[in-house]
Design a protein around this motif. Structure first.
Motif, PDB file in Angstrom:
ATOM      1  N   GLY A 158     -19.672   2.929 -15.548  1.00 34.91           N
ATOM      2  CA  GLY A 158     -21.041   1.361 -14.880  1.00 34.91           C
ATOM      3  C   GLY A 158     -21.134   2.306 -13.722  1.00 34.91           C
ATOM      4  N   ALA A 159     -21.754   1.626 -13.158  1.00 39.79           N
ATOM      5  CA  ALA A 159     -22.026   1.054 -11.591  1.00 39.79           C
ATOM      6  C   ALA A 159     -21.333   0.860 -10.910  1.00 39.79           C
ATOM      7  CB  ALA A 159     -23.032   0.451 -11.643  1.00 39.79           C
ATOM      8  N   GLY A 160     -19.945   0.144 -10.992  1.00 38.22           N
ATOM      9  CA  GLY A 160     -19.239   0.270 -10.306  1.00 38.22           C
ATOM     10  C   GLY A 160     -17.868  -0.134 -10.373  1.00 38.22           C
ATOM     11  N   VAL A 161     -16.763   0.220  -9.631  1.00 33.53           N
ATOM     12  CA  VAL A 161     -15.505  -0.599 -10.542  1.00 33.53           C
ATOM     13  C   VAL A 161     -15.279  -2.287 -10.964  1.00 33.53           C
ATOM     14  CG1 VAL A 161     -12.664  -1.016  -9.412  1.00 33.53           C
ATOM     15  CG2 VAL A 161     -14.469   0.429  -8.204  1.00 33.53           C
ATOM     16  N   SER A 162     -14.437  -2.232 -11.690  1.00 32.56           N
ATOM     17  CA  SER A 162     -15.235  -3.558 -12.545  1.00 32.56           C
ATOM     18  C   SER A 162     -13.398  -4.215 -12.666  1.00 32.56           C
ATOM     19  CB  SER A 162     -15.641  -3.778 -13.347  1.00 32.56           C
ATOM     20  OG  SER A 162     -15.271  -4.534 -14.684  1.00 32.56           O
ATOM     21  N   GLN A 163     -13.468  -5.293 -11.984  1.00 33.29           N
ATOM     22  CA  GLN A 163     -11.976  -6.090 -12.930  1.00 33.29           C
ATOM     23  C   GLN A 163     -11.909  -7.006 -13.262  1.00 33.29           C
ATOM     24  OE1 GLN A 163     -10.623  -4.949  -8.168  1.00 33.29           O
ATOM     25  NE2 GLN A 163      -8.987  -5.777  -9.369  1.00 33.29           N
ATOM     26  N   SER A 164     -11.023  -7.268 -14.052  1.00 35.66           N
ATOM     27  CA  SER A 164     -11.065  -8.598 -15.363  1.00 35.66           C
ATOM     28  C   SER A 164      -9.518  -9.079 -15.517  1.00 35.66           C
ATOM     29  CB  SER A 164     -11.394  -8.538 -16.642  1.00 35.66           C
ATOM     30  OG  SER A 164     -11.141  -7.406 -16.819  1.00 35.66           O
ATOM     31  N   PRO A 165      -9.386  -9.994 -15.685  1.00 38.91           N
ATOM     32  CA  PRO A 165     -10.360 -11.993 -15.221  1.00 38.91           C
ATOM     33  C   PRO A 165     -10.470 -11.992 -13.684  1.00 38.91           C
ATOM     34  CG  PRO A 165      -8.298 -12.069 -15.911  1.00 38.91           C
ATOM     35  CD  PRO A 165      -7.525 -10.730 -16.076  1.00 38.91           C
ATOM     36  N   ARG A 166     -11.380 -12.534 -13.599  1.00 38.92           N
ATOM     37  CA  ARG A 166     -11.503 -12.960 -12.010  1.00 38.92           C
ATOM     38  C   ARG A 166     -11.091 -13.383 -11.366  1.00 38.92           C
ATOM     39  NH1 ARG A 166     -12.856 -11.814  -7.834  1.00 38.92           N
ATOM     40  NH2 ARG A 166     -15.258 -13.020  -6.277  1.00 38.92           N
ATOM     41  N   TYR A 167     -10.721 -14.390 -12.601  1.00 38.25           N
ATOM     42  CA  TYR A 167      -9.704 -15.436 -11.383  1.00 38.25           C
ATOM     43  C   TYR A 167      -8.402 -15.788 -12.431  1.00 38.25           C
ATOM     44  CZ  TYR A 167     -13.837 -16.667  -8.723  1.00 38.25           C
ATOM     45  OH  TYR A 167     -14.736 -16.936  -7.850  1.00 38.25           O
ATOM     46  N   LYS A 168      -6.805 -16.302 -12.655  1.00 39.12           N
ATOM     47  CA  LYS A 168      -6.401 -16.220 -13.310  1.00 39.12           C
ATOM     48  C   LYS A 168      -5.186 -17.180 -13.365  1.00 39.12           C
ATOM     49  CE  LYS A 168      -3.270 -15.016 -16.978  1.00 39.12           C
ATOM     50  NZ  LYS A 168      -3.165 -15.377 -18.273  1.00 39.12           N
ATOM     51  N   VAL A 169      -4.621 -18.251 -14.084  1.00 41.78           N
ATOM     52  CA  VAL A 169      -3.945 -18.623 -13.035  1.00 41.78           C
ATOM     53  C   VAL A 169      -2.474 -18.780 -14.160  1.00 41.78           C
ATOM     54  CG1 VAL A 169      -3.468 -21.284 -12.782  1.00 41.78           C
ATOM     55  CG2 VAL A 169      -5.668 -20.740 -13.034  1.00 41.78           C
ATOM     56  N   ALA A 170      -1.768 -18.221 -13.502  1.00 44.35           N
ATOM     57  CA  ALA A 170      -0.099 -18.588 -14.324  1.00 44.35           C
ATOM     58  C   ALA A 170       0.999 -19.528 -14.324  1.00 44.35           C
ATOM     59  CB  ALA A 170      -0.499 -17.245 -13.966  1.00 44.35           C
ATOM     60  N   LYS A 171       1.233 -20.298 -15.477  1.00 42.02           N
ATOM     61  CA  LYS A 171       2.663 -20.664 -14.942  1.00 42.02           C
ATOM     62  C   LYS A 171       3.817 -19.625 -14.110  1.00 42.02           C
ATOM     63  CE  LYS A 171       1.375 -24.748 -18.485  1.00 42.02           C
ATOM     64  NZ  LYS A 171       2.401 -25.162 -18.901  1.00 42.02           N
ATOM     65  N   ARG A 172       4.318 -20.444 -13.681  1.00 40.03           N
ATOM     66  CA  ARG A 172       5.550 -19.080 -13.012  1.00 40.03           C
ATOM     67  C   ARG A 172       6.936 -18.940 -14.053  1.00 40.03           C
ATOM     68  NH1 ARG A 172       9.740 -22.444  -9.328  1.00 40.03           N
ATOM     69  NH2 ARG A 172       9.768 -23.616 -10.703  1.00 40.03           N
ATOM     70  N   GLY A 173       6.508 -18.259 -14.221  1.00 34.03           N
ATOM     71  CA  GLY A 173       7.576 -16.940 -15.465  1.00 34.03           C
ATOM     72  C   GLY A 173       6.481 -16.261 -16.212  1.00 34.03           C
ATOM     73  N   GLN A 174       5.826 -16.636 -16.356  1.00 34.12           N
ATOM     74  CA  GLN A 174       4.352 -15.981 -17.703  1.00 34.12           C
ATOM     75  C   GLN A 174       4.501 -14.639 -16.529  1.00 34.12           C
ATOM     76  OE1 GLN A 174       0.840 -17.956 -17.295  1.00 34.12           O
ATOM     77  NE2 GLN A 174       0.166 -17.296 -19.533  1.00 34.12           N
ATOM     78  N   PHE A 202     -14.041   2.508  -3.102  1.00 28.33           N
ATOM     79  CA  PHE A 202     -14.639   1.843  -3.609  1.00 28.33           C
ATOM     80  C   PHE A 202     -14.429   0.477  -4.172  1.00 28.33           C
ATOM     81  CE2 PHE A 202     -19.188   4.085  -3.436  1.00 28.33           C
ATOM     82  CZ  PHE A 202     -18.139   5.402  -3.378  1.00 28.33           C
ATOM     83  N   PHE A 203     -14.858  -0.795  -3.907  1.00 28.93           N
ATOM     84  CA  PHE A 203     -13.367  -1.221  -4.192  1.00 28.93           C
ATOM     85  C   PHE A 203     -14.454  -2.210  -5.272  1.00 28.93           C
ATOM     86  CE2 PHE A 203      -9.895  -1.869  -1.838  1.00 28.93           C
ATOM     87  CZ  PHE A 203      -9.951  -0.961  -0.626  1.00 28.93           C
ATOM     88  N   GLY A 204     -13.394  -3.008  -6.193  1.00 26.68           N
ATOM     89  CA  GLY A 204     -13.856  -3.537  -7.755  1.00 26.68           C
ATOM     90  C   GLY A 204     -13.953  -5.316  -6.877  1.00 26.68           C
ATOM     91  N   SER A 205     -14.145  -6.614  -6.759  1.00 18.28           N
ATOM     92  CA  SER A 205     -14.117  -7.931  -6.654  1.00 18.28           C
ATOM     93  C   SER A 205     -12.996  -8.459  -6.697  1.00 18.28           C
ATOM     94  CB  SER A 205     -15.694  -8.630  -7.227  1.00 18.28           C
ATOM     95  OG  SER A 205     -16.822  -8.391  -7.313  1.00 18.28           O
ATOM     96  N   GLY A 206     -11.972  -8.064  -7.381  1.00 18.32           N
ATOM     97  CA  GLY A 206     -10.265  -8.050  -7.436  1.00 18.32           C
ATOM     98  C   GLY A 206     -10.010  -9.390  -8.384  1.00 18.32           C
ATOM     99  N   THR A 207      -9.234  -9.238  -9.246  1.00 16.79           N
ATOM    100  CA  THR A 207      -8.246 -10.913  -9.274  1.00 16.79           C
ATOM    101  C   THR A 207      -8.005 -11.841  -8.536  1.00 16.79           C
ATOM    102  OG1 THR A 207      -8.393  -9.663 -11.656  1.00 16.79           O
ATOM    103  CG2 THR A 207      -6.968 -10.913 -11.584  1.00 16.79           C
ATOM    104  N   GLN A 208      -8.139 -12.823  -8.725  1.00 14.72           N
ATOM    105  CA  GLN A 208      -7.411 -14.082  -7.858  1.00 14.72           C
ATOM    106  C   GLN A 208      -6.711 -14.786  -8.557  1.00 14.72           C
ATOM    107  OE1 GLN A 208     -10.164 -16.428  -5.025  1.00 14.72           O
ATOM    108  NE2 GLN A 208      -7.958 -17.930  -5.895  1.00 14.72           N
TER     109      GLN A 208
END
Lengths: 113, 112
Positions: free
Chosen positions: B1-17, B102-108
């Motif tokens: 691809g054209a750049g570094v791709s990261q997924s998911p863009r956002y992730k919400v997890a419960k503690r322990g998951q 070259f960095f991806g946009s990250g996963t928060q």
């Protein structure tokens, strides 16, 4: 732990003014790089300066390196609102771990229109 | 691809998951890095791959963190039994010459 420390932590200037950011590091290096990060995005490489270079230019960017003081500065001339971002210096370390870039804590630049 | 791709863009997890974060580097880039970035801080090194070999995992905070790159391209960072202190942006970067990254946009990641 972070190798580099940027100074100042935050900088607010008027569009058209110059912005100067400084970086200090601790160990001997092969090269030093500067990266820019817009809010919520990844880092973008700006410029690389090698340990045997003292100054480098790229467009409106000027980077200096003083290995005796273990410090570098990034100058952005004629700033624009679009230059608003965080700026990080990153150094490698001579030796077996030279692949590893260690980043400073960054300078948050705000350019007011 | 054209750049570094990261997924998911956002992730919400419960503690322990358990969570898995994916990175697609630039095609042909031999080197792949994972960094962790806390709010208002610079990226902190986690681990480094050269092709499929994990040559440095010295930055992984605990044995709950595991990274792999089985075929030398896509990489996955897995965090088991997530804790609140794991909340951060996880950045992936790739490189061909171990200089410019070259960095991806990250996963928060937010752990509740």
């Amino acid at each position: 732990s972070q190798q580099g420390e940027e100074d100042p932590q935050a900088l607010s200037i008027q569009e058209g003014e110059n912005a100067t950011m400084n970086c200090s590091y601790k160990t001997s290096i092969n090269n030093l790089q500067w990266y820019r990060q817009n809010s919520g995005r990844g880092l973008v490489h700006l410029i690389l300066i090698r340990s045997n270079e003292r100054e480098k230019h790229s467009g409106r960017l000027r980077v200096t390196l003083d290995t005796s003081k273990k410090s570098s500065s990034l100058l952005i001339t004629a700033s624009r609102a679009a230059d608003t971002a965080s700026y990080f210096c990153a150094t490698d370390a001579r030796g077996d771990s030279s692949y590893k870039l260690i980043f400073g804590s960054g300078t948050r630049l705000l350019v007011r229109p | 691809g054209a750049g570094v791709s990261q997924s998911p863009r956002y992730k919400v997890a419960k503690r322990g998951q358990d969570v898995a974060l994916r990175c697609d580097p630039i095609s042909g880039h031999v080197s792949l890095f994972w960094y962790q970035q806390a709010l208002g801080q610079g990226p902190e090194f986690l681990t480094y791959f050269q092709n499929e070999a994990q040559l440095d995992k010295s930055g992984l905070p605990s044995d709950r963190f595991f990274a792999e790159r089985p075929e030398g391209s896509v990489s996955t960072l897995k965090i088991q039994r997530t804790q609140q202190e794991d909340s951060a942006v996880y950045l992936c970067a790739s490189s061909s010459l171990n200089e410019k990254l070259f960095f991806g946009s990250g996963t928060q990641l937010s752990v509740l």
